[in-house]
Design a protein around this motif. Sequence first.
Motif, PDB file in Angstrom:
ATOM      1  N   VAL A 210       2.967   4.808   1.799  1.00 18.06           N
ATOM      2  CA  VAL A 210       3.226   3.631   1.482  1.00 18.06           C
ATOM      3  C   VAL A 210       3.510   2.993   3.104  1.00 18.06           C
ATOM      4  CG1 VAL A 210       4.331   3.491  -0.488  1.00 18.06           C
ATOM      5  CG2 VAL A 210       5.798   4.239   1.516  1.00 18.06           C
ATOM      6  N   HIS A 211       2.795   1.803   3.541  1.00 10.06           N
ATOM      7  CA  HIS A 211       2.824   1.272   4.728  1.00 10.06           C
ATOM      8  C   HIS A 211       4.186   0.402   4.878  1.00 10.06           C
ATOM      9  CE1 HIS A 211       1.774  -0.749   8.550  1.00 10.06           C
ATOM     10  NE2 HIS A 211       0.817   0.364   8.617  1.00 10.06           N
ATOM     11  N   GLY A 212       4.696   0.432   6.152  1.00 11.27           N
ATOM     12  CA  GLY A 212       6.109  -0.421   6.260  1.00 11.27           C
ATOM     13  C   GLY A 212       5.615  -1.801   6.425  1.00 11.27           C
ATOM     14  N   VAL A 213       6.677  -2.619   6.018  1.00 10.26           N
ATOM     15  CA  VAL A 213       6.481  -4.053   5.850  1.00 10.26           C
ATOM     16  C   VAL A 213       7.663  -4.969   6.466  1.00 10.26           C
ATOM     17  CG1 VAL A 213       5.008  -3.988   3.658  1.00 10.26           C
ATOM     18  CG2 VAL A 213       7.557  -4.351   3.505  1.00 10.26           C
ATOM     19  N   LYS A 214       7.492  -6.172   6.812  1.00 10.08           N
ATOM     20  CA  LYS A 214       8.566  -6.848   7.705  1.00 10.08           C
ATOM     21  C   LYS A 214       9.689  -7.238   6.766  1.00 10.08           C
ATOM     22  CE  LYS A 214       5.379  -8.983  11.177  1.00 10.08           C
ATOM     23  NZ  LYS A 214       4.965 -10.093  11.506  1.00 10.08           N
ATOM     24  N   ASN A 215       9.374  -7.528   5.445  1.00  9.29           N
ATOM     25  CA  ASN A 215      10.601  -8.031   4.570  1.00  9.29           C
ATOM     26  C   ASN A 215      10.489  -7.075   3.441  1.00  9.29           C
ATOM     27  OD1 ASN A 215      11.304 -10.384   6.101  1.00  9.29           O
ATOM     28  ND2 ASN A 215       9.215 -11.124   5.771  1.00  9.29           N
ATOM     29  N   PRO A 216      10.696  -5.867   3.601  1.00 10.46           N
ATOM     30  CA  PRO A 216      10.712  -5.058   2.363  1.00 10.46           C
ATOM     31  C   PRO A 216      11.881  -5.470   0.895  1.00 10.46           C
ATOM     32  CG  PRO A 216      12.111  -3.843   4.095  1.00 10.46           C
ATOM     33  CD  PRO A 216      11.456  -5.339   4.671  1.00 10.46           C
ATOM     34  N   GLU A 217      12.788  -6.128   1.441  1.00  5.83           N
ATOM     35  CA  GLU A 217      13.712  -6.679   0.280  1.00  5.83           C
ATOM     36  C   GLU A 217      12.894  -7.728  -0.556  1.00  5.83           C
ATOM     37  OE1 GLU A 217      13.984  -9.213   3.479  1.00  5.83           O
ATOM     38  OE2 GLU A 217      14.061  -7.124   3.185  1.00  5.83           O
ATOM     39  N   GLU A 218      11.698  -7.904  -0.274  1.00  5.76           N
ATOM     40  CA  GLU A 218      11.158  -9.065  -1.034  1.00  5.76           C
ATOM     41  C   GLU A 218      10.080  -8.640  -1.983  1.00  5.76           C
ATOM     42  OE1 GLU A 218       9.549 -12.157   1.415  1.00  5.76           O
ATOM     43  OE2 GLU A 218      11.456 -12.642   2.325  1.00  5.76           O
ATOM     44  N   LYS A 219       9.716  -7.125  -1.363  1.00  8.90           N
ATOM     45  CA  LYS A 219       8.868  -6.410  -2.371  1.00  8.90           C
ATOM     46  C   LYS A 219       9.246  -5.171  -3.094  1.00  8.90           C
ATOM     47  CE  LYS A 219       5.518  -7.961   1.459  1.00  8.90           C
ATOM     48  NZ  LYS A 219       4.821  -9.096   0.388  1.00  8.90           N
ATOM     49  N   VAL A 220       9.017  -5.100  -4.134  1.00  8.03           N
ATOM     50  CA  VAL A 220       9.713  -4.086  -5.131  1.00  8.03           C
ATOM     51  C   VAL A 220       8.805  -3.012  -5.263  1.00  8.03           C
ATOM     52  CG1 VAL A 220      10.835  -3.765  -7.186  1.00  8.03           C
ATOM     53  CG2 VAL A 220      11.194  -5.733  -6.296  1.00  8.03           C
ATOM     54  N   ARG A 221       7.567  -2.951  -6.168  1.00 14.31           N
ATOM     55  CA  ARG A 221       6.710  -2.147  -6.245  1.00 14.31           C
ATOM     56  C   ARG A 221       5.392  -2.346  -5.820  1.00 14.31           C
ATOM     57  NH1 ARG A 221       5.292   0.079 -12.381  1.00 14.31           N
ATOM     58  NH2 ARG A 221       7.067   1.187 -12.120  1.00 14.31           N
ATOM     59  N   HIS A 222       4.809  -1.459  -4.996  1.00 17.96           N
ATOM     60  CA  HIS A 222       3.634  -1.721  -4.146  1.00 17.96           C
ATOM     61  C   HIS A 222       2.619  -1.078  -4.579  1.00 17.96           C
ATOM     62  CE1 HIS A 222       6.016  -4.176  -1.080  1.00 17.96           C
ATOM     63  NE2 HIS A 222       6.831  -3.081  -1.214  1.00 17.96           N
ATOM     64  N   VAL A 223       2.550   0.203  -4.790  1.00 20.56           N
ATOM     65  CA  VAL A 223       1.368   0.899  -5.119  1.00 20.56           C
ATOM     66  C   VAL A 223       1.702   2.055  -6.116  1.00 20.56           C
ATOM     67  CG1 VAL A 223       1.774   2.658  -3.002  1.00 20.56           C
ATOM     68  CG2 VAL A 223      -0.386   2.473  -4.119  1.00 20.56           C
ATOM     69  N   SER A 224       0.915   2.299  -6.918  1.00 15.17           N
ATOM     70  CA  SER A 224       1.330   3.610  -8.146  1.00 15.17           C
ATOM     71  C   SER A 224       0.115   4.449  -8.097  1.00 15.17           C
ATOM     72  CB  SER A 224       1.403   3.029  -9.542  1.00 15.17           C
ATOM     73  OG  SER A 224       2.530   2.168  -9.625  1.00 15.17           O
ATOM     74  N   PHE A 225       0.438   5.675  -8.389  1.00 17.74           N
ATOM     75  CA  PHE A 225      -0.616   6.608  -8.424  1.00 17.74           C
ATOM     76  C   PHE A 225      -0.523   7.556  -9.733  1.00 17.74           C
ATOM     77  CE2 PHE A 225       0.129   6.168  -3.951  1.00 17.74           C
ATOM     78  CZ  PHE A 225      -1.451   6.070  -3.246  1.00 17.74           C
ATOM     79  N   ARG A 226      -1.594   8.175 -10.297  1.00 15.61           N
ATOM     80  CA  ARG A 226      -1.603   8.822 -11.494  1.00 15.61           C
ATOM     81  C   ARG A 226      -2.879   9.611 -11.222  1.00 15.61           C
ATOM     82  NH1 ARG A 226      -3.204   4.567 -16.382  1.00 15.61           N
ATOM     83  NH2 ARG A 226      -5.541   4.546 -15.653  1.00 15.61           N
ATOM     84  N   ASN A 227      -2.795  10.740 -12.215  1.00 14.58           N
ATOM     85  CA  ASN A 227      -3.947  11.576 -12.731  1.00 14.58           C
ATOM     86  C   ASN A 227      -4.427  12.359 -11.231  1.00 14.58           C
ATOM     87  OD1 ASN A 227      -3.862  11.094 -15.320  1.00 14.58           O
ATOM     88  ND2 ASN A 227      -5.308   9.412 -15.293  1.00 14.58           N
ATOM     89  N   ILE A 228      -3.540  12.731 -10.480  1.00 20.22           N
ATOM     90  CA  ILE A 228      -4.157  13.276  -9.073  1.00 20.22           C
ATOM     91  C   ILE A 228      -4.423  14.761  -9.404  1.00 20.22           C
ATOM     92  CG2 ILE A 228      -3.700  13.806  -6.708  1.00 20.22           C
ATOM     93  CD1 ILE A 228      -1.249  11.455  -7.129  1.00 20.22           C
ATOM     94  N   ARG A 229      -5.726  15.224  -9.150  1.00 24.52           N
ATOM     95  CA  ARG A 229      -5.935  16.297  -9.180  1.00 24.52           C
ATOM     96  C   ARG A 229      -7.171  16.939  -7.903  1.00 24.52           C
ATOM     97  NH1 ARG A 229     -10.428  17.227 -14.216  1.00 24.52           N
ATOM     98  NH2 ARG A 229     -12.114  15.398 -13.436  1.00 24.52           N
ATOM     99  N   ILE A 230      -7.498  18.308  -7.792  1.00 20.92           N
ATOM    100  CA  ILE A 230      -8.046  18.484  -6.562  1.00 20.92           C
ATOM    101  C   ILE A 230      -8.797  19.960  -7.194  1.00 20.92           C
ATOM    102  CG2 ILE A 230      -6.253  20.074  -5.634  1.00 20.92           C
ATOM    103  CD1 ILE A 230      -7.158  18.868  -2.796  1.00 20.92           C
ATOM    104  N   ARG A 231      -9.757  20.283  -6.648  1.00 23.94           N
ATOM    105  CA  ARG A 231     -10.472  21.530  -6.618  1.00 23.94           C
ATOM    106  C   ARG A 231     -11.202  21.764  -5.419  1.00 23.94           C
ATOM    107  NH1 ARG A 231     -15.098  20.975 -11.242  1.00 23.94           N
ATOM    108  NH2 ARG A 231     -16.383  19.177 -10.305  1.00 23.94           N
TER     109      ARG A 231
END
Length: 235
Positions: A210-231
């Motif tokens: 998650v990248h830093g931002v100048k006004n984090p108090e104005e941004k609540v939910r930025h990015v979501s991940f699911r179904n992470i798998r690897i082989r």
Amino acid sequence: MLHRVGCHLVWLRNSRLASFWIALMAFTLIVSGGSLQAADWQVLFDGTSLEGWTRSQDNDQFALEDSLIVGSSSGQTRFLYTEKEFADFELEFDVMLHDTDFNSGVQIRTSLSRLNDKGESRFSVHGPQVDLGKSPGRSGYIYGQGNRGWFTPKEALKSHDLMKNGQWNKVRVLAVGPRIQTWINGEIVSDLVNQEAYKKYPRGVVALQVHGVKNPEEKVRHVSFRNIRIREVKQ
């Protein structure tokens, strides 16, 4: 001869061995004419816990919410990384960017520390990054986190509209030797061969950013991940 082959195939489909052969074929990846042997899928995130993951610098920018890994920004860039390292692999995950001005990414073969200019050891996350966000047209290309620039050559950074903000996007990454290929929603984005990057980063952790931002108090939910798998794969 053709009749004999056809009969053999019909028998195979109808036999108990069919399921065995189908399962065996699933272990083989065919990529650009080459054959790679793949191990079983490992689930890195199953929606129930963050077991197997570590937060960089004790940050609280990553949380488990509604069976998702949710990242929100502070004034600093932060990471959530796997405890296990990987070398050659196929990685799949779903990602949603909630803010059109937000930047995220997924680190691969990433190192967690290095020496600074004074020869002092300090915590640092650096290595290849599958870029996601802010400029959606560059999502899927490979950035050199902590390396002051792109591993993908500038002339190859062609803008596209495959990444959809506010929607779930499926990302696939195949890293074998010096070659890193990426797909977004089934379409190939990057096919990079970088010997220098591979020499420097032959293996490492997978890390969500998650990248830093100048006004984090104005941004609540930025990015979501699911179904992470690897082989893991091998030639």
